[in-house]
Design a protein around this motif. Structure first.
Motif, mmCIF file in Angstrom:
data_model
loop_
_atom_site.group_PDB
_atom_site.id
_atom_site.type_symbol
_atom_site.label_atom_id
_atom_site.label_comp_id
_atom_site.label_asym_id
_atom_site.label_seq_id
_atom_site.Cartn_x
_atom_site.Cartn_y
_atom_site.Cartn_z
ATOM 1 N N THR A 112 42.606 -22.385 33.818
ATOM 2 C CA THR A 112 43.850 -22.917 34.383
ATOM 3 C C THR A 112 45.049 -22.541 33.507
ATOM 4 O O THR A 112 46.133 -22.278 34.020
ATOM 5 C CB THR A 112 43.754 -24.442 34.539
ATOM 6 N N ASP A 113 44.842 -22.486 32.192
ATOM 7 C CA ASP A 113 45.899 -22.118 31.243
ATOM 8 C C ASP A 113 46.063 -20.599 31.255
ATOM 9 O O ASP A 113 45.577 -19.882 30.384
ATOM 10 C CB ASP A 113 45.536 -22.619 29.843
ATOM 11 N N ALA A 114 46.788 -20.112 32.257
ATOM 12 C CA ALA A 114 46.875 -18.667 32.515
ATOM 13 C C ALA A 114 47.433 -17.870 31.347
ATOM 14 O O ALA A 114 46.987 -16.750 31.087
ATOM 15 C CB ALA A 114 47.716 -18.417 33.761
ATOM 16 N N ASN A 115 48.389 -18.407 30.611
ATOM 17 C CA ASN A 115 48.977 -17.651 29.495
ATOM 18 C C ASN A 115 48.343 -17.998 28.145
ATOM 19 O O ASN A 115 48.785 -17.516 27.114
ATOM 20 C CB ASN A 115 50.497 -17.835 29.449
ATOM 21 N N HIS A 116 47.325 -18.850 28.161
ATOM 22 C CA HIS A 116 46.529 -19.206 26.973
ATOM 23 C C HIS A 116 47.389 -19.680 25.800
ATOM 24 O O HIS A 116 47.139 -19.334 24.649
ATOM 25 C CB HIS A 116 45.637 -18.030 26.562
ATOM 26 N N ASP A 117 48.366 -20.547 26.109
ATOM 27 C CA ASP A 117 49.219 -21.080 25.046
ATOM 28 C C ASP A 117 48.791 -22.465 24.572
ATOM 29 O O ASP A 117 49.484 -23.109 23.800
ATOM 30 C CB ASP A 117 50.688 -21.104 25.491
ATOM 31 N N ASP A 139 48.732 -30.914 27.475
ATOM 32 C CA ASP A 139 48.043 -30.253 26.366
ATOM 33 C C ASP A 139 46.536 -30.347 26.528
ATOM 34 O O ASP A 139 46.017 -31.293 27.132
ATOM 35 C CB ASP A 139 48.435 -30.897 25.031
ATOM 36 N N HIS A 140 45.843 -29.373 25.956
ATOM 37 C CA HIS A 140 44.373 -29.399 25.988
ATOM 38 C C HIS A 140 43.848 -30.689 25.371
ATOM 39 O O HIS A 140 42.876 -31.257 25.860
ATOM 40 C CB HIS A 140 43.798 -28.195 25.241
ATOM 41 N N SER A 141 44.483 -31.161 24.303
ATOM 42 C CA SER A 141 44.014 -32.381 23.642
ATOM 43 C C SER A 141 44.101 -33.587 24.572
ATOM 44 O O SER A 141 43.246 -34.475 24.525
ATOM 45 C CB SER A 141 44.801 -32.638 22.354
ATOM 46 N N THR A 142 45.094 -33.615 25.442
ATOM 47 C CA THR A 142 45.217 -34.695 26.425
ATOM 48 C C THR A 142 44.031 -34.676 27.374
ATOM 49 O O THR A 142 43.421 -35.709 27.659
ATOM 50 C CB THR A 142 46.532 -34.564 27.222
ATOM 51 N N LEU A 143 43.681 -33.487 27.858
ATOM 52 C CA LEU A 143 42.554 -33.368 28.783
ATOM 53 C C LEU A 143 41.237 -33.708 28.099
ATOM 54 O O LEU A 143 40.367 -34.351 28.698
ATOM 55 C CB LEU A 143 42.519 -31.969 29.385
ATOM 56 N N MET A 144 41.106 -33.307 26.850
ATOM 57 C CA MET A 144 39.884 -33.637 26.115
ATOM 58 C C MET A 144 39.801 -35.146 25.881
ATOM 59 O O MET A 144 38.718 -35.735 25.952
ATOM 60 C CB MET A 144 39.831 -32.876 24.798
ATOM 61 N N GLY A 145 40.926 -35.768 25.630
ATOM 62 C CA GLY A 145 40.956 -37.227 25.482
ATOM 63 C C GLY A 145 40.571 -37.931 26.765
ATOM 64 O O GLY A 145 39.865 -38.949 26.743
ATOM 65 N N GLN A 146 41.004 -37.377 27.897
ATOM 66 C CA GLN A 146 40.636 -37.955 29.180
ATOM 67 C C GLN A 146 39.121 -37.862 29.397
ATOM 68 O O GLN A 146 38.522 -38.772 29.960
ATOM 69 C CB GLN A 146 41.380 -37.270 30.325
ATOM 70 N N TYR A 147 38.533 -36.779 28.945
ATOM 71 C CA TYR A 147 37.081 -36.620 29.062
ATOM 72 C C TYR A 147 36.374 -37.753 28.309
ATOM 73 O O TYR A 147 35.438 -38.366 28.828
ATOM 74 C CB TYR A 147 36.643 -35.261 28.518
ATOM 75 N N THR A 184 37.199 -24.858 32.622
ATOM 76 C CA THR A 184 38.242 -25.091 33.622
ATOM 77 C C THR A 184 39.628 -25.039 32.981
ATOM 78 O O THR A 184 40.552 -24.438 33.534
ATOM 79 C CB THR A 184 38.017 -26.445 34.323
ATOM 80 N N ILE A 185 39.751 -25.642 31.803
ATOM 81 C CA ILE A 185 41.040 -25.630 31.092
ATOM 82 C C ILE A 185 41.438 -24.201 30.751
ATOM 83 O O ILE A 185 42.584 -23.792 30.977
ATOM 84 C CB ILE A 185 40.975 -26.504 29.822
ATOM 85 N N LEU A 186 40.504 -23.427 30.209
ATOM 86 C CA LEU A 186 40.812 -22.050 29.823
ATOM 87 C C LEU A 186 41.255 -21.205 31.023
ATOM 88 O O LEU A 186 42.164 -20.380 30.908
ATOM 89 C CB LEU A 186 39.614 -21.400 29.143
#
Length: 141
Positions: free
Chosen positions: A58-63, A97-105, A54-56
């Protein structure tokens, strides 16, 4: 006159309660949409790979971070998505940031079994939406 005052009070109280029920129903609907958006295999659990997928997407420009525009375009479509994004943007830089979302998981997975059950997701996301409304509700249309 006393009877009229009581009637007005009861009408305003019932109106207030109806608004709270509507908000609760809207929060439930938002939580349900978010869960269904992430649970791509429909097994009533969110696995880490589903969140990463889902993150990949949603992150349309893959930054490595999701802007509010990307979140609005690619995230689950619900009434509170704008204020939820604001709540997740901890440092206020306009990105999650992806790390924020992973932390939420990790926080959602309360029993540490490496999957997030529907109940775990509902508890976490409902609290997130309620907090977002409390902090950023003035941004809601």
């Amino acid at each position: 006159m006393y009877g009229t005052g009581v009637l007005i009070f009861l009408l305003s109280l019932s109106s207030s309660l109806a608004q709270n029920q509507t908000t609760h129903a809207q929060i439930y609907a938002a939580t349900d949409k978010a869960f269904r958006h992430i649970d791509t295999n429909n097994d009533t659990f969110v696995e880490l790979r589903e969140l990463e997928h889902t993150i990949l997407h949603t992150d349309a420009n893959h930054d490595g971070r999701i802007s509010e525009a990307e979140y609005e375009a690619g995230g689950s479509k619900h009434a509170f998505r704008g204020v939820v994004f604001q709540e997740m943007d901890y440092d206020g830089d306009g990105y999650v940031d992806h790390s924020t979302l992973m932390g939420q998981y990790t926080v959602m997975d309360t029993n540490a079994d490496n999957t997030v059950s529907r109940r775990e997701f509902d508890n976490y996301y409902t609290a997130l939406v309620e907090s977002a409304i409390q902090h950023y509700g003035h941004l809601l249309g």
